[in-house]
Design a protein around this motif. Structure first.
Motif, PDB file in Angstrom:
ATOM      1  N   TYR A  12     -15.163  13.002  -4.687  1.00 34.68           N
ATOM      2  CA  TYR A  12     -14.253  12.357  -5.630  1.00 34.68           C
ATOM      3  C   TYR A  12     -14.658  12.628  -7.073  1.00 34.68           C
ATOM      4  O   TYR A  12     -15.835  12.573  -7.423  1.00 34.68           O
ATOM      5  CB  TYR A  12     -14.220  10.844  -5.396  1.00 34.68           C
ATOM      6  CG  TYR A  12     -13.418  10.132  -6.443  1.00 34.68           C
ATOM      7  CD1 TYR A  12     -12.023  10.113  -6.363  1.00 34.68           C
ATOM      8  CD2 TYR A  12     -14.030   9.523  -7.534  1.00 34.68           C
ATOM      9  CE1 TYR A  12     -11.264   9.487  -7.342  1.00 34.68           C
ATOM     10  CE2 TYR A  12     -13.277   8.901  -8.509  1.00 34.68           C
ATOM     11  CZ  TYR A  12     -11.903   8.886  -8.409  1.00 34.68           C
ATOM     12  OH  TYR A  12     -11.161   8.268  -9.385  1.00 34.68           O
ATOM     13  N   GLN A  13     -13.664  12.928  -7.885  1.00 41.67           N
ATOM     14  CA  GLN A  13     -13.804  13.009  -9.335  1.00 41.67           C
ATOM     15  C   GLN A  13     -12.570  12.327  -9.909  1.00 41.67           C
ATOM     16  O   GLN A  13     -11.461  12.538  -9.413  1.00 41.67           O
ATOM     17  CB  GLN A  13     -13.866  14.459  -9.823  1.00 41.67           C
ATOM     18  CG  GLN A  13     -15.083  15.221  -9.349  1.00 41.67           C
ATOM     19  CD  GLN A  13     -15.090  16.648  -9.887  1.00 41.67           C
ATOM     20  OE1 GLN A  13     -14.603  16.922 -10.973  1.00 41.67           O
ATOM     21  NE2 GLN A  13     -15.645  17.556  -9.105  1.00 41.67           N
ATOM     22  N   SER A  14     -12.743  11.530 -10.934  1.00 40.53           N
ATOM     23  CA  SER A  14     -11.583  10.831 -11.495  1.00 40.53           C
ATOM     24  C   SER A  14     -10.585  11.799 -12.115  1.00 40.53           C
ATOM     25  O   SER A  14      -9.392  11.535 -12.144  1.00 40.53           O
ATOM     26  CB  SER A  14     -12.022   9.785 -12.525  1.00 40.53           C
ATOM     27  OG  SER A  14     -12.727  10.413 -13.574  1.00 40.53           O
ATOM     28  N   ASP A  15     -11.054  12.939 -12.590  1.00 38.42           N
ATOM     29  CA  ASP A  15     -10.179  13.969 -13.144  1.00 38.42           C
ATOM     30  C   ASP A  15      -9.792  14.911 -12.002  1.00 38.42           C
ATOM     31  O   ASP A  15     -10.600  15.722 -11.539  1.00 38.42           O
ATOM     32  CB  ASP A  15     -10.902  14.722 -14.255  1.00 38.42           C
ATOM     33  CG  ASP A  15     -10.054  15.790 -14.911  1.00 38.42           C
ATOM     34  OD1 ASP A  15      -9.097  16.295 -14.283  1.00 38.42           O
ATOM     35  OD2 ASP A  15     -10.370  16.143 -16.064  1.00 38.42           O
ATOM     36  N   ILE A  16      -8.548  14.804 -11.532  1.00 34.66           N
ATOM     37  CA  ILE A  16      -8.109  15.575 -10.379  1.00 34.66           C
ATOM     38  C   ILE A  16      -8.152  17.074 -10.663  1.00 34.66           C
ATOM     39  O   ILE A  16      -8.532  17.872  -9.806  1.00 34.66           O
ATOM     40  CB  ILE A  16      -6.694  15.142  -9.941  1.00 34.66           C
ATOM     41  CG1 ILE A  16      -6.731  13.688  -9.474  1.00 34.66           C
ATOM     42  CG2 ILE A  16      -6.157  16.036  -8.837  1.00 34.66           C
ATOM     43  CD1 ILE A  16      -5.378  13.088  -9.190  1.00 34.66           C
ATOM     44  N   SER A  17      -7.786  17.483 -11.872  1.00 39.57           N
ATOM     45  CA  SER A  17      -7.830  18.908 -12.207  1.00 39.57           C
ATOM     46  C   SER A  17      -9.260  19.435 -12.170  1.00 39.57           C
ATOM     47  O   SER A  17      -9.507  20.547 -11.716  1.00 39.57           O
ATOM     48  CB  SER A  17      -7.211  19.158 -13.587  1.00 39.57           C
ATOM     49  OG  SER A  17      -5.825  18.933 -13.531  1.00 39.57           O
ATOM     50  N   ALA A  18     -10.208  18.630 -12.634  1.00 36.83           N
ATOM     51  CA  ALA A  18     -11.612  19.037 -12.584  1.00 36.83           C
ATOM     52  C   ALA A  18     -12.068  19.172 -11.132  1.00 36.83           C
ATOM     53  O   ALA A  18     -12.808  20.103 -10.792  1.00 36.83           O
ATOM     54  CB  ALA A  18     -12.490  18.042 -13.338  1.00 36.83           C
ATOM     55  N   ALA A  19     -11.631  18.268 -10.267  1.00 36.76           N
ATOM     56  CA  ALA A  19     -11.986  18.341  -8.847  1.00 36.76           C
ATOM     57  C   ALA A  19     -11.435  19.626  -8.231  1.00 36.76           C
ATOM     58  O   ALA A  19     -12.131  20.314  -7.486  1.00 36.76           O
ATOM     59  CB  ALA A  19     -11.454  17.119  -8.102  1.00 36.76           C
ATOM     60  N   LEU A  20     -10.194  19.967  -8.562  1.00 39.52           N
ATOM     61  CA  LEU A  20      -9.607  21.192  -8.034  1.00 39.52           C
ATOM     62  C   LEU A  20     -10.343  22.419  -8.551  1.00 39.52           C
ATOM     63  O   LEU A  20     -10.615  23.355  -7.800  1.00 39.52           O
ATOM     64  CB  LEU A  20      -8.128  21.277  -8.388  1.00 39.52           C
ATOM     65  CG  LEU A  20      -7.404  22.500  -7.835  1.00 39.52           C
ATOM     66  CD1 LEU A  20      -7.535  22.604  -6.318  1.00 39.52           C
ATOM     67  CD2 LEU A  20      -5.953  22.487  -8.245  1.00 39.52           C
TER      68      LEU A  20
END
Length: 95
Positions: A12-20
């Motif tokens: 999990y990362q709160s920034d979805i784009s960063a996770a992708l």
């Protein structure tokens, strides 16, 4: 025209784009992308193949895939949420 189902897990990362982007980089470094491994077996685990990257960059892979009309997890995605629904848009070209 055909398609193959695929799915991935990432911490999990709160920034979805960063996770992708983290996922894209992980799969690029592992070499788990088309054309290196055209058909992956899911789910991806610690025992999944890792031949290592065989291209200079994700941009180089995308240019190759666009010429062949293929896209995979390394494609540029846009992600947004509306009314409790998570949407993914695939951007093809201009990498």
């Amino acid at each position: 025209m055909g398609a193959e189902p695929y799915w991935y897990y990432i911490d999990y990362q709160s920034d979805i784009s960063a996770a992708l982007n983290t996922l894209r980089q992980r799969e690029f470094e592992a070499g788990r992308y088309n054309p290196i491994i055209p058909f992956l077996e899911f789910p991806i685990t610690e025992n999944s193949p890792k031949p290592g990257k065989q291209h200079q960059s994700i941009k180089a892979i995308m240019e190759d895939l666009i010429e062949r009309g293929n896209v995979d997890v390394l494609a540029q995605f846009s992600i947004f949420v509306t009314s409790q629904t998570l949407h993914f848009l695939i951007k093809i070209g201009n990498y």
